[in-house]
Design an enzyme around this catalytic site. Structure first.
Site, PDB file in Angstrom:
ATOM      1  CE  LYS A   1      -9.939 -12.598  -1.150  1.00  0.00           C
ATOM      2  NZ  LYS A   1      -8.593 -12.816  -1.786  1.00  0.00           N
TER       3      LYS A   1
ATOM      4  CD  GLU B   1     -18.235 -23.469  -9.868  1.00  0.00           C
ATOM      5  OE1 GLU B   1     -17.328 -23.843 -10.647  1.00  0.00           O
ATOM      6  OE2 GLU B   1     -18.418 -22.229  -9.681  1.00  0.00           O
TER       7      GLU B   1
ATOM      8  N   GLY C   1      -8.090 -17.246  -1.231  1.00  0.00           N
ATOM      9  CA  GLY C   1      -9.030 -18.196  -0.866  1.00  0.00           C
ATOM     10  C   GLY C   1      -8.553 -19.322  -0.389  1.00  0.00           C
ATOM     11  NE  ARG C   2      -3.223 -20.152  -4.270  1.00  0.00           N
ATOM     12  CZ  ARG C   2      -3.777 -19.287  -4.855  1.00  0.00           C
ATOM     13  NH1 ARG C   2      -4.979 -18.990  -5.316  1.00  0.00           N
ATOM     14  NH2 ARG C   2      -2.597 -18.468  -5.444  1.00  0.00           N
TER      15      ARG C   2
ATOM     16  CD  GLU D   1      -6.714 -21.480  -7.146  1.00  0.00           C
ATOM     17  OE1 GLU D   1      -7.886 -21.905  -7.902  1.00  0.00           O
ATOM     18  OE2 GLU D   1      -6.827 -21.195  -5.898  1.00  0.00           O
TER      19      GLU D   1
ATOM     20  CG  HIS E   1      -3.695 -52.440  -0.881  1.00  0.00           C
ATOM     21  ND1 HIS E   1      -2.904 -53.767  -0.931  1.00  0.00           N
ATOM     22  CD2 HIS E   1      -3.447 -51.996   0.122  1.00  0.00           C
ATOM     23  CE1 HIS E   1      -2.576 -53.920   0.232  1.00  0.00           C
ATOM     24  NE2 HIS E   1      -2.734 -52.858   0.986  1.00  0.00           N
TER      25      HIS E   1
ATOM     26  CE  LYS F   1     -13.351 -19.102 -11.826  1.00  0.00           C
ATOM     27  NZ  LYS F   1     -13.308 -18.480 -10.445  1.00  0.00           N
TER      28      LYS F   1
HETATM   29  O1  F6P Z   1     -11.690 -20.312  -9.273  1.00  0.00           O
HETATM   30  C1  F6P Z   1     -10.805 -20.325  -8.440  1.00  0.00           C
HETATM   31  C2  F6P Z   1     -11.081 -19.782  -7.151  1.00  0.00           C
HETATM   32  O2  F6P Z   1     -11.119 -18.199  -7.534  1.00  0.00           O
HETATM   33  C3  F6P Z   1     -10.207 -20.166  -6.016  1.00  0.00           C
HETATM   34  O3  F6P Z   1      -9.012 -19.444  -6.049  1.00  0.00           O
HETATM   35  C4  F6P Z   1     -11.142 -19.885  -4.895  1.00  0.00           C
HETATM   36  O4  F6P Z   1     -10.648 -20.736  -3.833  1.00  0.00           O
HETATM   37  C5  F6P Z   1     -12.322 -20.373  -5.423  1.00  0.00           C
HETATM   38  O5  F6P Z   1     -12.484 -20.118  -6.808  1.00  0.00           O
HETATM   39  C6  F6P Z   1     -13.872 -19.978  -4.664  1.00  0.00           C
HETATM   40  O6  F6P Z   1     -13.658 -18.695  -4.663  1.00  0.00           O
HETATM   41  P1  F6P Z   1     -14.702 -17.898  -3.829  1.00  0.00           P
HETATM   42  O7  F6P Z   1     -14.499 -17.980  -2.202  1.00  0.00           O
HETATM   43  O8  F6P Z   1     -14.727 -16.450  -4.015  1.00  0.00           O
HETATM   44  O9  F6P Z   1     -16.176 -18.284  -4.206  1.00  0.00           O
END
Ligand code: F6P
Length: 521
Positions: free
Chosen positions: A204, A210, A265-266, A351, A382, A491
């Site tokens: 987003k 990452e 995002g979520r 979150e 189990h 971060k």
């Molecule tokens: O760090 C948390 C977060 O911002 C989440 O809310 C989000 O889903 C995820 O990182 C990834 O964010 P993006 O889609 O902006 O890469």
């Protein structure tokens, strides 16, 4: 005391809890032959059985008082109207629009033209990929698509693509990469051919370290095999609310699928973030997923509190967390296809409501979101069911069970039988006067969510159910469920560490570990 904990509804519940805490589930069932019918609800193709909670009609009435006191119906209307319910970011939370079939929605600030255009763009891409027209730079059809994303840009599509794997359509294989640990991308690329591999960079913000790092490594992998002059549109697409970020990575506009700031995002799997789901099960199945969620939205928006599944599920959570001291909830899908559901719900719930400061800026004096955890049944039996049955923690459980059209024999019948047996054993226990180490105390609460079948529709309804449950809890806890400021500091610290900034200001523990990692004592 906060406004909430000194409120009449809260005080009444605290007093009621003291009374009903003495009752056992066995007694409550013995006293009411139609208890299961009284405490179960249906909507969107889902049946919620919540009779195995220590509740009675008075409990539910008092919990509804709490919801009414928090003006839950008004907040629901505000969210569906596109009001900026995400007040710390000044944004609406309009994930419901992504599955709306209204001509215009919401009334103020219609977003549907953009939503429909994005859905058409998805359908064209999925069609291109599935009929082999999506070709790499060398002209060969793409055989593998790698979704690079993390959090909401990974957990939803990964969970749903797996859940709908039985509907798999001919076309490229899907792979998911999230972690900055190079092992994740390396494992995904192992055995793939650069000429027939396509990457979807889902982010987003398009600022997530990452995802950008993995995208850059993916590009380098392609370029080392195909040369630096590769046509990126042949191997890359982006899903983002930050088109400039995608352009900076060299992804051409025609390969950028939009997201918007009014989608968290979520809560974004209903958008082009869900492309891997459509690429797995087909665009029609994706549309059915949206239909299922829409049915739950309509139920949530219109059903009275006492018959409203998301509201009831939220109130049960508050009952256990705030009045019985539960600190976690286990989610146990009795389905290998739904194995990733607990991980998905961890982000959605923790979150969203893992917060300690309320909408008015005050630190809360009550518990908020519990730890959500879980795994698929029957392997869970189990692993950690020993603790669920004989441990010292109160851990409410959500059993998610697939009906399997009522088969009475065979493995699927055994799967369902185990789920029912586990919730029964938790509720009613098993005395063993001569061998106390064998005794099960029982009186352990659980909900059972029964899906008649695992279909895109029932899955859409299930996920929307949990999204709305989270919103109701946030409303009652007076939290903004749509921001996540708590993730930023870590971060920033990682970025500073990588740049070696302020290394002199580091605490001795971090300094020691860094030195050890860098081979300097
Ligand atoms: O760090 C948390 C977060 O911002 C989440 O809310 C989000 O889903 C995820 O990182 C990834 O964010 P993006 O889609 O902006 O890469």
């Amino acid at each position: 005391m906060s406004k909430l904990t000194r409120s009449p509804a809260w005080q009444a519940l605290a007093a009621h809890q003291r009374r009903i805490a003495a009752a056992s589930l066995s007694e409550l069932f013995a006293a009411d032959a139609s208890r299961a019918g009284r405490f179960s609800l249906e909507a969107g193709g889902l049946l919620l059985d919540y009779s195995k909670h220590r509740i009675d009609a008075e409990t539910m009435r008092l919990l509804r008082e709490l919801a009414a006191q928090a003006q839950v119906p008004a907040w629901i209307a505000r969210m569906f109207a596109g009001d900026p319910v995400n007040d710390t970011e000044g944004r609406a939370a309009l994930h419901v629009a992504l599955r709306s079939d209204r001509r215009a929605f919401p009334e103020r600030g219609d977003v549907m033209p953009a939503v429909r255009a994005a859905r058409d763009q998805m359908r064209r891409f999925v069609d291109e990929a599935q009929r082999g027209a999506l070709k790499g730079g060398g002209g060969l059809p793409i055989t593998d698509i790698v979704n690079i994303g993390i959090g909401g840009s990974d957990l939803g599509p990964r969970m749903l693509a797996r859940a709908l794997r039985k509907l798999r359509k001919p076309g490229p294989r899907l792979h998911f990469v999230a972690n900055i640990d190079p092992a994740d991308l390396d494992a995904a690329l192992a055995g793939l051919a650069p000429g027939t591999t396509f990457f979807i960079v889902a982010s987003k913000s398009f600022t997530t370290a990452e995802t950008l790092d993995n995208a850059a490594r993916a590009r380098a992998w392609l370029e080392s095999a195909l040369g630096e002059s590769i046509e990126l549109s042949r191997h890359f697409a982006a899903v983002t609310a930050n088109a400039a970020g995608a352009a900076a990575l060299g992804i051409p506009a025609e390969r950028v699928f939009p997201l918007w700031d009014w989608v968290g995002g979520r809560y974004s799997v209903w958008s082009a973030v869900g492309l891997p789901v459509a690429l797995t099960a087909g665009m029609d199945a994706f549309e059915e997923l949206l239909e299922g969620a829409r049915a739950m939205d309509e139920h949530f928006r219109t059903a009275p509190l006492e018959r409203n599944l998301p509201v009831v599920l939220a109130l049960l959570e508050i009952w256990h967390v705030n009045f019985f001291g539960a600190r976690s909830r286990a989610v146990i899908p009795y389905s290998e296809d739904l194995r990733d559901l607990p991980a998905y719900l961890q982000q959605l719930e923790m979150e969203s409501n893992g917060k300690r400061v309320d909408r008015d800026g005050y630190e809360v004096d009550y518990e908020t979101a519990p730890v959500v955890w879980g795994a698929a049944g029957t392997p869970s039996q189990h692993a950690f069911h020993q603790l669920l049955h004989q441990g010292t923690h109160l851990i409410p459980v959500d059993f998610v069970v697939i009906g399997h059209h009522g088969e009475s024999s065979g493995a699927r019948a055994a799967l369902a039988a185990n789920a029912l047996a586990q919730s029964s054993a938790l509720a009613f226990g098993n005395p063993a006067p001569d061998a106390p180490h064998k005794a099960l105390p029982g009186n352990r609460p659980s909900s059972t969510l029964l899906l008649e079948r695992l279909t895109p529709r029932s899955l859409g309804a299930l996920i929307a159910l949990y999204e709305h449950k989270v919103f109701v809890e946030g409303t009652i806890w007076n939290l903004n469920s749509f921001d996540q400021w708590g993730v930023e500091h870590g971060k920033n610290l990682a970025r500073a560490l990588l740049k070696g900034e302020k290394s002199t200001e580091l605490d001795s523990s971090t300094r020691l570990l860094l030195a050890r990692m860098r081979g300097r004592d």
